[in-house]
Motif scaffolding. Structure first.
Motif, PDB file in Angstrom:
ATOM      1  N   ALA A 111      45.031  60.151  39.710  1.00  0.00           N
ATOM      2  CA  ALA A 111      44.836  58.703  39.651  1.00  0.00           C
ATOM      3  C   ALA A 111      43.649  58.322  40.513  1.00  0.00           C
ATOM      4  CB  ALA A 111      46.079  57.966  40.131  1.00  0.00           C
ATOM      5  N   ARG A 112      42.897  57.328  40.022  1.00  0.00           N
ATOM      6  CA  ARG A 112      41.817  56.738  40.819  1.00  0.00           C
ATOM      7  C   ARG A 112      42.188  55.290  41.095  1.00  0.00           C
ATOM      8  NH1 ARG A 112      35.598  57.942  39.995  1.00  0.00           N
ATOM      9  NH2 ARG A 112      36.366  59.672  41.289  1.00  0.00           N
ATOM     10  N   VAL A 113      42.104  54.904  42.360  1.00  0.00           N
ATOM     11  CA  VAL A 113      42.518  53.575  42.783  1.00  0.00           C
ATOM     12  C   VAL A 113      41.363  52.893  43.500  1.00  0.00           C
ATOM     13  CG1 VAL A 113      44.235  52.250  44.078  1.00  0.00           C
ATOM     14  CG2 VAL A 113      44.861  54.461  43.081  1.00  0.00           C
ATOM     15  N   VAL A 114      41.075  51.653  43.082  1.00  0.00           N
ATOM     16  CA  VAL A 114      40.079  50.831  43.773  1.00  0.00           C
ATOM     17  C   VAL A 114      40.819  49.633  44.367  1.00  0.00           C
ATOM     18  CG1 VAL A 114      37.977  49.467  43.568  1.00  0.00           C
ATOM     19  CG2 VAL A 114      38.239  51.578  42.229  1.00  0.00           C
ATOM     20  N   VAL A 115      40.720  49.476  45.688  1.00  0.00           N
ATOM     21  CA  VAL A 115      41.422  48.418  46.413  1.00  0.00           C
ATOM     22  C   VAL A 115      40.415  47.388  46.897  1.00  0.00           C
ATOM     23  CG1 VAL A 115      42.934  47.880  48.362  1.00  0.00           C
ATOM     24  CG2 VAL A 115      43.148  50.083  47.191  1.00  0.00           C
ATOM     25  N   ASP A 116      40.582  46.130  46.457  1.00  0.00           N
ATOM     26  CA  ASP A 116      39.807  45.005  46.994  1.00  0.00           C
ATOM     27  C   ASP A 116      40.699  44.265  47.979  1.00  0.00           C
ATOM     28  OD1 ASP A 116      37.112  44.068  45.294  1.00  0.00           O
ATOM     29  OD2 ASP A 116      38.423  45.474  44.235  1.00  0.00           O
ATOM     30  N   ALA A 117      40.329  44.240  49.243  1.00  0.00           N
ATOM     31  CA  ALA A 117      41.114  43.538  50.261  1.00  0.00           C
ATOM     32  C   ALA A 117      40.273  42.417  50.854  1.00  0.00           C
ATOM     33  CB  ALA A 117      41.555  44.499  51.352  1.00  0.00           C
ATOM     34  N   TYR A 118      40.873  41.247  50.965  1.00  0.00           N
ATOM     35  CA  TYR A 118      40.198  40.072  51.503  1.00  0.00           C
ATOM     36  C   TYR A 118      40.858  39.675  52.819  1.00  0.00           C
ATOM     37  CZ  TYR A 118      38.511  39.536  46.675  1.00  0.00           C
ATOM     38  OH  TYR A 118      37.934  39.733  45.449  1.00  0.00           O
ATOM     39  N   PHE A 119      40.044  39.466  53.835  1.00  0.00           N
ATOM     40  CA  PHE A 119      40.598  38.972  55.094  1.00  0.00           C
ATOM     41  C   PHE A 119      39.678  37.898  55.663  1.00  0.00           C
ATOM     42  CE2 PHE A 119      37.894  42.509  56.263  1.00  0.00           C
ATOM     43  CZ  PHE A 119      37.241  42.097  57.415  1.00  0.00           C
ATOM     44  N   GLU A 120      40.282  37.005  56.414  1.00  0.00           N
ATOM     45  CA  GLU A 120      39.581  35.816  56.880  1.00  0.00           C
ATOM     46  C   GLU A 120      39.470  35.813  58.400  1.00  0.00           C
ATOM     47  OE1 GLU A 120      40.304  30.966  56.960  1.00  0.00           O
ATOM     48  OE2 GLU A 120      41.584  32.276  55.764  1.00  0.00           O
ATOM     49  N   ASN A 121      38.270  35.564  58.888  1.00  0.00           N
ATOM     50  CA  ASN A 121      38.090  35.308  60.311  1.00  0.00           C
ATOM     51  C   ASN A 121      38.168  33.799  60.508  1.00  0.00           C
ATOM     52  OD1 ASN A 121      37.418  35.061  62.978  1.00  0.00           O
ATOM     53  ND2 ASN A 121      35.395  36.019  62.809  1.00  0.00           N
ATOM     54  N   ARG A 171      40.238  45.937  33.119  1.00  0.00           N
ATOM     55  CA  ARG A 171      40.246  47.036  32.146  1.00  0.00           C
ATOM     56  C   ARG A 171      38.849  47.585  31.926  1.00  0.00           C
ATOM     57  NH1 ARG A 171      44.005  45.394  26.941  1.00  0.00           N
ATOM     58  NH2 ARG A 171      45.880  44.718  28.067  1.00  0.00           N
ATOM     59  N   ALA A 172      37.902  46.671  31.819  1.00  0.00           N
ATOM     60  CA  ALA A 172      36.531  47.071  31.490  1.00  0.00           C
ATOM     61  C   ALA A 172      35.748  47.562  32.696  1.00  0.00           C
ATOM     62  CB  ALA A 172      35.808  45.881  30.851  1.00  0.00           C
ATOM     63  N   ALA A 173      36.216  47.266  33.897  1.00  0.00           N
ATOM     64  CA  ALA A 173      35.450  47.579  35.103  1.00  0.00           C
ATOM     65  C   ALA A 173      35.368  49.085  35.327  1.00  0.00           C
ATOM     66  CB  ALA A 173      36.086  46.904  36.308  1.00  0.00           C
ATOM     67  N   GLY A 174      34.210  49.531  35.760  1.00  0.00           N
ATOM     68  CA  GLY A 174      34.035  50.936  36.097  1.00  0.00           C
ATOM     69  C   GLY A 174      34.483  51.226  37.514  1.00  0.00           C
ATOM     70  N   THR A 175      34.613  52.502  37.830  1.00  0.00           N
ATOM     71  CA  THR A 175      35.078  52.887  39.164  1.00  0.00           C
ATOM     72  C   THR A 175      34.073  53.755  39.898  1.00  0.00           C
ATOM     73  OG1 THR A 175      36.245  54.809  38.242  1.00  0.00           O
ATOM     74  CG2 THR A 175      37.513  52.757  38.515  1.00  0.00           C
ATOM     75  N   SER A 182      28.047  46.562  41.211  1.00  0.00           N
ATOM     76  CA  SER A 182      27.489  45.644  40.217  1.00  0.00           C
ATOM     77  C   SER A 182      28.545  44.675  39.699  1.00  0.00           C
ATOM     78  CB  SER A 182      26.874  46.425  39.049  1.00  0.00           C
ATOM     79  OG  SER A 182      27.872  47.175  38.369  1.00  0.00           O
ATOM     80  N   GLY A 183      29.795  45.116  39.564  1.00  0.00           N
ATOM     81  CA  GLY A 183      30.849  44.260  39.042  1.00  0.00           C
ATOM     82  C   GLY A 183      31.250  43.141  39.984  1.00  0.00           C
ATOM     83  N   ARG A 184      30.881  43.231  41.263  1.00  0.00           N
ATOM     84  CA  ARG A 184      31.262  42.223  42.251  1.00  0.00           C
ATOM     85  C   ARG A 184      30.056  41.460  42.789  1.00  0.00           C
ATOM     86  NH1 ARG A 184      34.405  46.252  41.689  1.00  0.00           N
ATOM     87  NH2 ARG A 184      36.617  46.276  42.244  1.00  0.00           N
ATOM     88  N   LYS A 185      28.939  41.621  42.122  1.00  0.00           N
ATOM     89  CA  LYS A 185      27.677  41.099  42.624  1.00  0.00           C
ATOM     90  C   LYS A 185      27.699  39.594  42.854  1.00  0.00           C
ATOM     91  CE  LYS A 185      22.796  42.039  41.793  1.00  0.00           C
ATOM     92  NZ  LYS A 185      21.832  42.642  40.850  1.00  0.00           N
ATOM     93  N   ALA A 186      28.295  38.857  41.920  1.00  0.00           N
ATOM     94  CA  ALA A 186      28.242  37.392  41.999  1.00  0.00           C
ATOM     95  C   ALA A 186      29.071  36.834  43.145  1.00  0.00           C
ATOM     96  CB  ALA A 186      28.721  36.793  40.674  1.00  0.00           C
ATOM     97  N   ALA A 187      30.087  37.559  43.579  1.00  0.00           N
ATOM     98  CA  ALA A 187      31.006  37.009  44.578  1.00  0.00           C
ATOM     99  C   ALA A 187      30.922  37.709  45.938  1.00  0.00           C
ATOM    100  CB  ALA A 187      32.434  37.106  44.059  1.00  0.00           C
ATOM    101  N   TRP A 188      29.923  38.553  46.111  1.00  0.00           N
ATOM    102  CA  TRP A 188      29.838  39.355  47.335  1.00  0.00           C
ATOM    103  C   TRP A 188      28.432  39.247  47.894  1.00  0.00           C
ATOM    104  CZ3 TRP A 188      31.688  45.156  47.176  1.00  0.00           C
ATOM    105  CH2 TRP A 188      32.278  45.491  48.392  1.00  0.00           C
TER     106      TRP A 188
END
Length: 1015
Positions: A111-121, A171-175, A182-188
């Motif tokens: 299995a390949r797992v990609v974890v996006d974690a958000y934390f706030e200062n 589903r469409a996102a690459g890993t 590239s898939g997170r470019k607009a929000a990062w």
């Protein structure tokens, strides 16, 4: 079944079930299936014996109530641990993890797992933080990136809509790393991606870059399933995003494969999207499944359920194939379908049972079931047994062989139920004692050894080869261990131990496997001669087992795309070739990295001899672990400054076959990996090449080291004396936290250690305190902290390996070498003490460490004077005599009525030594020379010290010594610092007196008395 034994089994089962309902207690799910065997089929004669015995003496844990299920159940967990996350910004403070989104792609057994974690200062200043993430067993991170998001403070109700990708987008996102960015470019906002770099170089680059107040981050392996990511800066009033990508093997449960998805408790918004190749898996709890393009898809968006199991039936022989550039790589999870015949059963056994903090609560319950089942199912052949419990200390249940009767099994079960589960794990000491019991005299017989432990050595010797050596020297027989699939198992260590002793690691991931596992060791093993594959090259077996048991699960990787695989095995002189059953190969991007992970692990086991090739494999395949870490720096100029450039590792991997390298180097080493002298000599050779280290030992020192006997390099701490080991002796709040696997607090545990010292003694105090090390493996600050306390408690030999772990991780910091030398001098190991003193003195260290050379030389001269007086014995007498004269001249103290030295355990902090003399004058960094002759060395403002006060002629009166916490790390909300002080009165005289003190400074500007001296 005797009534007491039946009740014990039911209580254990009830404990596991009850624990699964508790919230907030961390556990794990996945295991390194490719390196670990499954339960072996039981030979026919064993089956008949077990069936007959089940009439009145059934093994605990065996399924009852009718037909056995075709789908064995895995253990229930005491809460979810995988993906549990926090962002620590101080010793007490943390930032909230607001949300987490996971993407999981499953191909075959991987299995390949990609974890996006958000934390706030949510505070008004920037911080350096430690993003702590617990991953499933065997997880191997390949990607790490950190940066601010495009949003500052989104409303909780809108967060998922604003930040999360839709299920369709997931589903469409690459890993791949490129696709993740590239898939997170607009929000990062300008995320920084980490590069895979040799571990010591990564840590040095991070430390020095953070010191200059720029923006590095570092992800490093800290123990079984624990990864610490240090990130800087965490901007105020901003929402930040950390993305971690990792690969992991599925858990094998009988003939099935299982993926266990665990969502962290306490995180407000959590979603997960899963896909798998082929038919839809069975899911528990049930979820809707969609299919498209040969893959099945699941979406998890639940506020209630936090754990899911995906079961893939009849999944043995899974093969994945993928590209690595233009070349193919494959990885397979297969079962050795070998005829099972009964072997020669031993009539004695030693059970080595882990009672450390990490065994609690669910794992220890499984251990109890395994011990009870093994005793019951083998009563006809296993006549006597002994039981060794261990954590930081070892304790025999009885100092004798015990008859294997139902009554004695009952008594053992009752005793196990009383034990407290705390402390760190000294696996090396346990194995040495199991191989040569202190009560066994000159018994030279053999027996089976059953290790009930997670295999994670957090205390004592940590090198796998040296850990095993203490057992194998006794030649007692095989060691059998167990993979439970529970949190924190160090699968590679268990596999290594089994290989070196001719044993095996059996899978017991659920209740249904207990009965088979209890007799699996009695099947006659096969010697593994070779693995063949048509169309395959550079074939490796994960864990490199020397013996294979019937039904054992094997991870096989290599180059090419094999049309078939076969094992060449032997029993005695008879060889045979056994074809392995393989499912049709599936194309997968996970295959190449699975090959790289197995190859890297194998190369890392041979240490310095294969370090260059191991690093090339690790960098090319993005494998983090013992060799390499992921580090991100601010600019290309920063990478260049530390010699971190886009490495051309592909050519090394293409031209150097791992299998041939291993065969060649193993032949050259000829067993020296388990030789402690060879270990130190390799370390000295490699130390000169470490980043941040400028060292060239003189020829006379190298000659003296080479002539030292092997025994000089063996460090064996005295056994700890622990008087209280029962759980009812724990305070109620601590007992509850331990049973719930809740996080232990530093202040509470240090207070408990102090109380135990008063009640029971130093050994009990250190056992309690070592739980902090078990809870946070890889934490160098904590290791130094506990090491200093061990010295103050009068247990310096227990501190040696703590300091060595810090030195291995941060070789450019000389304080660790001096600390190890001081410890060895106090415990009488003069030869090895000289080695570490010479490293400390002959190295050229960073100027920020102040007058380190002079201060280290003071202790070295004291040590050499003891050698000259005959108080310490060394094989290097000529060198000691020559060095005493030379170093004494360099120190130029002559004699001194008072010498005070302090050092501390935190970097980037400024602690000052203050001495108020009888005249009222204060010697400190702004007044370094006093009227009566007191003198203070250079002020160290960036961490660790040391600082030294020297007074040649002491005036009568009182001297007040105290430490001032002038400045804590500016990027931490709080930073506790442990200060170790050594006070020497009458330095160099026959009446020399040494006093040690340890104090804790918790807040910046804090002033703490150390000692008052009357002269």
């Amino acid at each position: 079944m005797p009534e007491k034994l039946r009740v014990f089994a039911l209580l254990v089962l009830a404990t596991i079930c009850a624990c699964s309902k508790k919230d907030g207690a961390p556990t794990s799910a996945a295991s390194s299936a490719t390196t670990l065997p499954t339960s072996a089929p039981v030979p026919a004669d064993m089956k008949a014996e077990a069936k007959e015995k089940s009439k009145d003496e059934a093994a605990p844990g065996k399924a009852s109530g009718g037909k056995k299920s075709d789908s064995p159940k895995t253990w229930k967990r005491a809460g979810a641990a995988a993906h549990a996350a926090r962002v620590a910004i101080g010793d007490k403070e943390s930032l909230p993890v607001r949300a987490m989104q996971l993407k999981v792609d499953i191909d075959g057994f991987r299995a390949r797992v990609v974890v996006d974690a958000y934390f706030e200062n949510d505070r008004d200043r920037s911080y350096e933080g430690t993003f702590q993430l617990r991953l499933p067993d065997g997880a191997s991170p390949y990607f790490f990136a950190f940066g601010e998001t495009a949003w500052e403070k989104p409303a909780p109700a809108d967060f998922e809509k604003v930040a999360f990708s839709t299920a369709a987008a997931q589903r469409a996102a690459g890993t791949t790393p490129e696709a993740i960015l590239s898939g997170r470019k607009a929000a990062w906002r300008e995320p920084r991606e980490a590069r895979v770099v040799p571990k010591e170089k990564a840590a040095l680059a991070y430390t020095e870059t953070a010191r200059r107040a720029v923006d590095p981050a570092l992800l490093e392996w800290a123990g079984a399933g624990v990864f610490n990511a240090r990130v800087f800066p965490i901007a105020p009033k901003k929402l930040h995003r950390v993305v971690v990508g990792y690969d992991v093997n599925l858990v094998r449960a009988g003939d099935d494969l299982e993926y266990q998805l665990e969502l962290p408790a306490g995180v407000e918004h959590v979603t997960a999207d899963l896909s798998s190749a082929g038919p839809a898996p069975a899911v528990e709890p049930k979820l809707a499944t969609a299919s498209e393009g040969g893959r099945s898809y699941l979406h998890v968006d639940s506020k209630d359920e936090r754990a899911f199991k995906l079961r893939f039936p009849r999944a043995s022989g899974s093969v994945i194939v993928g590209e690595d550039g233009e070349a193919k790589r494959f990885a397979a999870d297969v079962v050795a379908d070998l005829p099972a015949t009964a072997g020669a059963a031993q009539d004695r056994a030693v059970f080595v049972v882990d009672t450390s903090l990490s065994s609690n609560p669910d794992r220890f319950a499984v251990f109890g079931k395994l011990v009870a089942a093994t005793l019951a199912a083998n009563r006809a052949t296993l006549k006597r047994f002994a039981v060794l419990f261990f954590d930081v200390q070892t304790t025999w249940w009885r100092s004798e062989w015990t008859d294997n009767t139902p009554e004695n099994a009952d008594k053992l079960a009752a005793h196990m139920d009383t034990l407290s589960l705390e402390g760190a794990t000294d696996l090396g000491a346990a194995l040495a004692q199991a191989g040569q019991p202190s009560w066994a005299g000159d018994d030279r017989g053999t027996w089976d050894t059953f290790l009930l432990s997670d295999g994670a050595a957090t205390w004592g010797e940590s090198d796998k080869n040296l850990v095993v050596a203490g057992f194998t020297r006794a030649r007692r027989g095989p060691v059998f261990a167990y993979q439970t699939g529970l949190a924190g198992t160090e699968g590679a260590a268990l596999a290594h131990l089994a290989r070196e002793t001719g044993g095996a690691v059996f899978s017991v991931v659920g209740e249904d496997e207990i009965a088979k596992a209890s007799t699996a060791h009695r099947a006659r093993p096969y010697r593994l001669v070779a693995v063949k594959g048509e169309g395959a090259d550079d074939v490796l077996v994960a864990g490199r087992p020397r013996y294979v048991y019937p039904g054992q699960s094997l991870g096989i990787v290599g180059r090419g795309s094999p049309k078939g695989l076969a094992l060449v095995v032997a029993q005695g002189d008879k060889e045979q070739t056994v074809s392995l059953k393989l499912a049709p190969a599936k194309a997968s991007p996970l295959a190449a990295r699975a090959y790289g992970q197995v190859a890297t692990a194998a190369l890392e086991e041979l240490g310095q001899a294969t370090a260059g090739v191991a690093k090339a494999y690790a960098i090319h395949h993005r494998v983090t672990g013992e060799t390499c870490s992921l580090v991100m720096l601010e600019s290309e100029a920063d990478y260049a400054r530390f010699g971190i450039r886009p490495e051309q590792e592909r050519q090394t991997v293409q031209e150097t076959l791992a299998s041939k390298t291993l065969t060649k180097v193993e032949a050259e080493l000829e067993g020296s990996l388990a030789d402690p002298k060879a270990y130190v000599l390799r370390w000295l050779s490699g130390l000169e090449q470490k980043p941040g280290v400028t060292l060239k030992l003189s020829s006379d020192v190298l000659a003296a080291v080479g002539a030292m006997p092997r025994a000089s390099f063996v460090v064996t701490p005295r056994p700890l004396e622990v008087k209280s080991r029962t759980k009812d002796a724990l305070p109620p709040d601590l007992r509850e936290k331990v049973s719930m696997r809740a996080e232990l607090e530093y202040e509470a545990l240090t207070a408990e250690a102090s109380a135990r010292k008063q009640r029971h003694g130093a050994g009990d105090a250190l056992r309690a305190l070592s739980s902090l090390v078990e809870q946070s493996p890889g934490d160098g600050i904590l290791a130094r902290d506990v090491g200093f306390t061990a010295m103050e408690l009068g247990l310096p030999d227990q501190a040696f390996f703590l300091f060595r772990r810090v030195a291995d991780a941060r070789p450019w910091e000389p304080q660790s070498y001096k600390a190890m030398a001081d410890v060895l001098a106090r415990t009488g190991n003069a030869d090895l003490a000289m080695v570490y003193y010479e490293v400390a003195l002959q190295g050229h260290w960073d100027a920020r460490f102040g007058e380190f050379h002079r201060i280290a030389a003071v202790d070295y001269v004291r040590f050499l004077r003891r050698v000259a007086k005959g108080e310490l014995s060394t094989s290097a007498q000529a060198l000691a005599k020559e060095r005493l004269a030379r170093v004494s001249d360099e120190v130029a103290l002559g004699g001194a009525d008072l010498v005070i030295v302090i050092t501390w355990n935190t970097d980037s902090s400024d602690v000052d030594l203050h001495v108020v003399e009888p005249t009222g004058e204060e010697c400190f960094f702004q007044n370094r020379k006093t009227k009566i002759g007191g003198e203070l060395t250079m002020d160290v403002t960036q961490g660790y010290g040391p600082e030294m006060y020297v007074l040649p002629k002491a005036k009568a009166g009182k001297y007040k010594v105290h430490a001032h916490y002038y400045a804590q790390p500016r990027s931490r909300a709080s930073a506790r610092t442990k200060v170790y002080a050594e006070i020497i009165e009458g330095w160099g005289t026959p009446g020399e007196k040494v006093t040690e003190k340890v104090v804790t400074l918790a807040e910046g500007k804090e002033d703490h008395p150390i000692v008052e001296i009357a002269r």
